[in-house]
Enzyme design. Structure first.
Site, PDB file in Angstrom:
ATOM      1  N   LYS A 175       4.298   1.961  -2.323  1.00 28.61           N
ATOM      2  CA  LYS A 175       4.750   3.135  -3.098  1.00 28.61           C
ATOM      3  C   LYS A 175       6.205   3.417  -2.718  1.00 28.61           C
ATOM      4  CE  LYS A 175       0.311   5.475  -1.961  1.00 28.61           C
ATOM      5  NZ  LYS A 175      -0.715   4.854  -2.726  1.00 28.61           N
ATOM      6  N   GLU A 228      -3.954  14.384   0.780  1.00 23.75           N
ATOM      7  CA  GLU A 228      -4.146  13.337   1.786  1.00 23.75           C
ATOM      8  C   GLU A 228      -2.929  13.128   2.684  1.00 23.75           C
ATOM      9  OE1 GLU A 228      -5.644   9.524   0.358  1.00 23.75           O
ATOM     10  OE2 GLU A 228      -4.586   8.527   1.990  1.00 23.75           O
ATOM     11  N   TRP A 244     -10.022   2.345  -6.113  1.00 26.90           N
ATOM     12  CA  TRP A 244      -9.209   3.450  -5.571  1.00 26.90           C
ATOM     13  C   TRP A 244      -7.717   3.278  -5.892  1.00 26.90           C
ATOM     14  CZ3 TRP A 244     -10.023   8.153  -4.189  1.00 26.90           C
ATOM     15  CH2 TRP A 244      -9.148   8.838  -3.353  1.00 26.90           C
ATOM     16  N   SER A 256       0.835  -1.193   0.000  1.00 27.52           N
ATOM     17  CA  SER A 256       0.000   0.000   0.000  1.00 27.52           C
ATOM     18  C   SER A 256       0.873   1.247   0.000  1.00 27.52           C
ATOM     19  CB  SER A 256      -0.964  -0.061   1.194  1.00 27.52           C
ATOM     20  OG  SER A 256      -2.077   0.742   0.944  1.00 27.52           O
ATOM     21  N   HIS A 314      -7.238  -5.895   0.933  1.00 26.62           N
ATOM     22  CA  HIS A 314      -6.051  -5.079   0.697  1.00 26.62           C
ATOM     23  C   HIS A 314      -4.869  -5.619   1.520  1.00 26.62           C
ATOM     24  CE1 HIS A 314      -3.871  -1.575  -0.512  1.00 26.62           C
ATOM     25  NE2 HIS A 314      -3.935  -0.940   0.643  1.00 26.62           N
ATOM     26  N   GLN A 342      -7.821   7.230  -6.988  1.00 27.89           N
ATOM     27  CA  GLN A 342      -6.961   8.240  -6.380  1.00 27.89           C
ATOM     28  C   GLN A 342      -6.110   8.918  -7.455  1.00 27.89           C
ATOM     29  OE1 GLN A 342      -4.169   6.804  -3.373  1.00 27.89           O
ATOM     30  NE2 GLN A 342      -4.428   8.760  -2.319  1.00 27.89           N
TER      31      GLN A 342
END
Ligand code: MCU
Length: 394
Positions: free
Chosen positions: A213, A263, A307, A209, A343, A255
């Site tokens: 990244k 965010e 998302w 998640s 997720h 997103q």
């Protein structure tokens, strides 16, 4: 094209013209291509000043240019090696690392979980917050507490964490760059600590998640990492800003750059001017993936959540794979996108592909890593996103 280029080279080399060969092959880095505006995914194979990339040696220079451009416009500046780094190996499993720069010091202490089997020196994963992939029983796992290096709660986390204690709260780096810098320091520490029994030539990096990244950015920035496995990194990781914007415009709740900078603090504030029109950004995340080439990259995504930019990651990583293809190592990059799970839960159906990547890049085995799979119900319309050919770099 290659022949024409060789002829051009011969012409310049044979003449008395004051053009130096290094400049011809690798032009000076230009991180600000004038008035950049392109809704196609930026061409990996053209320098920012327009010179084509035709040779593998040129790719090294182009990768450096991409790295500097993405730092300047998106991720923030990655500081160089610090003035000094000291490490103590304590309790038989912990690297007590002290980094000193310009009279300031920070300390952090990643711990190593040694595998039940296998042989020392062990391959190892540097795992953001422990990671979420199943680890084989012959690989060590180095726990990386990325949040203490750069906090990631919300906007109030800007400039908070040990990285910023060292480089100042006004450092341009976003959290992901700060984490990548610290991953490189863990590798420096491992290089100085043979008694830790980690094989520094067989290191992986992973995270899920938001930490996926981050893992992708670390893999892009440090060529000592043999295998990069971002898991469900979604937008800001394996997705391309341009494709995510298009997905939003065509009705998907995805997103985007515009949302992500509000965010959290994963990106530099230098990214802000681009987020309302990502066509003006001279990079996108297919190029971030390309920076990992020719090393191993296995991108894991999940079709269960819009998302995450499911279609965007699919198109973006297929495009990033073209860099590996151009270098003659398409199989060194894999993409697997399977849904029907929560997720960061790793589905059993991806296990074989994961094992093949680990076996190839951490154990030198000759496994099949030609993996591009998705259970998503969409196709990637290349004509919409790619207006450049993929060369065979020589
Ligand atoms: C997929 O990563 C992020 C996502 O970018 C955020 O919008 C969401 O809030 O959190 C995800 C995540 O990190 O989940 C653990």
């Amino acid at each position: 094209m290659a022949t024409r280029y060789s002829a051009l080279l011969a012409l310049f080399c044979g003449s008395a013209m004051a053009v130096s060969l290094p400049n011809l092959l690798c032009p000076p880095v230009n991180t600000s291509p004038a008035h950049y505006n392109d809704s196609f995914l930026p061409n990996p194979f053209v320098f920012n000043d327009g010179l084509p990339v035709l040779l593998k040696t040129q790719w090294t220079c182009r990768a450096n240019e991409i790295s500097q451009t993405i730092q300047k416009d998106e991720l923030g500046i990655l500081p160089p090696k610090p003035q000094s780094l000291a490490v103590q190996f304590v309790n038989g499993n912990t690297l007590n690392i002290t980094v000193t720069n310009n009279g300031k010091s920070i300390n952090f202490a990643p711990s190593i979980t040694y595998p039940a089997n296998g042989t020392a020196p062990f391959p190892a994963f540097i795992a953001y917050d422990g990671g979420s992939i199943p680890y084989p029983d012959n690989v060590a796992v180095i726990y990386f507490d990325n949040d203490e290096i750069a906090q990631q709660n919300d906007q109030s986390s800007r400039g908070v964490g040990k990285f910023f204690d060292l480089f100042g709260t006004d450092a341009s780096a976003g959290a992901m760059t700060a984490w990548a810098w610290a991953v490189s320091r863990i590798i420096d520490a491992l290089e100085k600590t043979p008694q830790a029994k980690i094989n520094v030539n067989k290191l992986g990096v992973t995270g899920c998640s938001r930490n996926g990244k981050g893992a992708l950015v670390a893999g892009a920035f440090d060529s000592r990492i043999a295998l990069t496995i971002p898991q469900e990194s979604g937008s800001g990781g394996a997705a391309c800003w341009r494709i995510s914007d298009w997905q939003l415009a065509t009705g998907t709740n995805v997103q985007t750059a515009h949302e992500i900078v509000q965010e959290n603090v994963w990106f530099s504030t230098a990214f802000d001017p681009f987020v309302n029109d990502t066509s003006t950004l001279p990079v996108d995340h297919h190029l971030l993936a390309g920076l990992v080439a020719p090393r191993g990259l296995f991108v894991i995504e999940n079709t269960a959540y819009d998302w995450l930019g499911t279609q965007s990651t699919n198109g973006c990583m297929r495009t990033g794979r073209k860099v590996f293809e151009a270098l003659g190592v398409a199989d060194n990059m894999g993409f697997s996108q399977i849904g029907n799970h929560l997720h960061c839960d790793f589905p059993a159906s991806q296990q074989g592909n994961l094992t093949n990547f680990i076996d190839k890049f951490l154990f030198n085995k000759n496994t099949d890593t030609n993996i591009v799979v998705s259970d998503g119900n969409y196709t990637f319309n290349e004509k919409q996103w790619i207006n450049w050919p993929t060369p065979n770099l020589i």
